[in-house]
Design an enzyme around this catalytic site. Structure first.
Site, PDB file in Angstrom:
ATOM      1  N   ALA A  59       4.443  -4.387   6.033  1.00 58.98           N
ATOM      2  CA  ALA A  59       3.609  -5.348   6.013  1.00 58.98           C
ATOM      3  C   ALA A  59       3.891  -6.592   5.499  1.00 58.98           C
ATOM      4  O   ALA A  59       5.072  -6.623   4.777  1.00 58.98           O
ATOM      5  CB  ALA A  59       2.597  -4.871   5.109  1.00 58.98           C
ATOM      6  N   GLY A  84       4.720  -0.652   6.052  1.00 58.65           N
ATOM      7  CA  GLY A  84       3.783  -0.478   7.263  1.00 58.65           C
ATOM      8  C   GLY A  84       4.449  -0.302   8.529  1.00 58.65           C
ATOM      9  O   GLY A  84       3.943   0.379   9.355  1.00 58.65           O
ATOM     10  N   GLU A  89       4.780   3.495   8.700  1.00 60.47           N
ATOM     11  CA  GLU A  89       3.663   3.999   8.734  1.00 60.47           C
ATOM     12  C   GLU A  89       3.108   3.623  10.195  1.00 60.47           C
ATOM     13  O   GLU A  89       2.068   4.543  10.757  1.00 60.47           O
ATOM     14  CB  GLU A  89       2.495   3.241   7.562  1.00 60.47           C
ATOM     15  CG  GLU A  89       2.965   3.588   6.270  1.00 60.47           C
ATOM     16  CD  GLU A  89       2.183   2.724   5.376  1.00 60.47           C
ATOM     17  OE1 GLU A  89       2.117   1.640   5.478  1.00 60.47           O
ATOM     18  OE2 GLU A  89       1.309   3.459   4.383  1.00 60.47           O
ATOM     19  N   GLU A 149       7.570   0.557  -0.831  1.00 61.58           N
ATOM     20  CA  GLU A 149       6.355  -0.044  -1.513  1.00 61.58           C
ATOM     21  C   GLU A 149       6.714  -0.039  -3.224  1.00 61.58           C
ATOM     22  O   GLU A 149       6.187  -1.046  -3.807  1.00 61.58           O
ATOM     23  CB  GLU A 149       5.150   0.199  -1.110  1.00 61.58           C
ATOM     24  CG  GLU A 149       4.854  -0.260   0.374  1.00 61.58           C
ATOM     25  CD  GLU A 149       5.189   0.844   1.287  1.00 61.58           C
ATOM     26  OE1 GLU A 149       5.894   1.992   1.153  1.00 61.58           O
ATOM     27  OE2 GLU A 149       4.520   1.004   2.311  1.00 61.58           O
TER      28      GLU A 149
END
Ligand code: CAA
Length: 259
Positions: free
Chosen positions: A67, A110, A113, A133
């Site tokens: 992200a 992300g 993911e 993260e």
């Protein structure tokens, strides 16, 4: 829209719809605009009867480095809740056609993911899968603790999520995270070839089969088996079931209609 605003690029390869991330300078960091364009492009392919399978990819250097940290660094919890960017990811789950990730280089946070949200993963030998993260003082927020654990088991998932351990492509295939690994020069061709094989199969059977396998992660065994059986029986109402079995008995290739 300027070229700069094209954060993803869509192209077709026969019956395969390919979407490429297009933020190379930021290692394809997934900001809200990119995710919106990605999901919109995939939904358009999903609606198109000329397309049978979807592929998402980045560059050789980075599938996606996570992200976008700049976009959320100063956000409060209320900002995050109101933006609810991760809600957009639910639309990926609604795609009816198989979605394959062709992954090379950094596949982090992300990005990892997103790959995990796909139905299949083809990786290059240089791919690195990680959930870093924890190094940012947070944790995965788009399925990392759930899909990763289901894919690789608790022990490996804990090490990745708690300690930021990244997996090599060889480890990822050994732990069942990815389907196959190919040299960096050919991983995308390999992914497109696999997608083309799936896209050439009976579309309704593929759709219900994808739904059924994914259902194994959503439901208990008895309900999953019952849903599978209903889907199997339903397929006997399709022209493609009649065609597939007639073609087998006549020793000829089937001609699918998607009906
Ligand atoms: N968000 C925003 N920008 C990013 C980014 C990210 N996730 N990852 C890389 N970039 C940017 C860098 O800031 C840099 O930009 P500038 O040139 O403007 O400084 C550019 O991409 C190139 O990156 P590096 O110079 O860092 O390249 P490197 O080869 O030295 O390192 C890397 C590569 C190891 C992937 C490193 O960039 C990195 O650690 N990135 C962050 C990975 C990460 O922590 N991802 C998780 C994000 S949080 C998340 O994903 C939450 C969630 O679950 C939804």
């Amino acid at each position: 829209m300027t070229t700069d605003d094209q954060l993803v690029l869509a192209e077709t390869h026969g019956r395969v719809g390919l979407v490429r991330f297009n933020r190379p300078k930021e290692l394809n960091a997934l900001n809200a605009a990119l995710m919106e364009q990605l999901v919109t492009a995939l939904e358009a392919f999903d609606r198109d009867p000329a397309i049978g399978c979807l592929v998402v990819t980045g560059s050789a250097r980075a599938f996606a480095a996570g992200a976008d940290i700049k976009e959320m660094a100063d956000a409060s919890a209320v900002d995050m809740l109101l933006r609810d960017n991760i809600a957009r990811w639910d639309r990926l789950r609604m795609l009816k056609k198989p979605l394959l990730a062709a992954v090379s280089g950094f596949c982090l946070g992300g990005g990892c993911e997103l790959a995990l949200a796909c139905d299949l993963i083809v990786a290059s030998e240089t791919a690195r899968f990680g959930q870093p993260e924890i190094n940012l003082g947070v944790m995965p927020g788009a399925g990392g603790t759930q899909r990763l654990t289901r894919a690789v088991g608790k022990a490996v998932a804990m090490e990745m999520v708690l300690n930021g351990r990244a997996l090599t492509a060889a480890e990822a295939v050994r732990f069942g995270l990815v389907n196959r690994v190919a040299p960096v020069e050919s991983y995308l061709d390999e992914a497109l070839a696999l997608a083309a094989e799936i896209a050439a199969r009976a579309p309704l059977a593929v759709r219900l089969a994808k739904e059924s396998v994914n259902n194994a992660f959503e439901t208990d065994l008895a309900d999953g088996l019952a849903d599978e059986r209903r889907a199997f029986y339903f397929l006997f109402s399709t022209a493609d079931q009649k065609e597939g079995m007639a073609a087998f008995l006549a020793k000829r290739p089937p001609q699918w209609q998607g009906q």
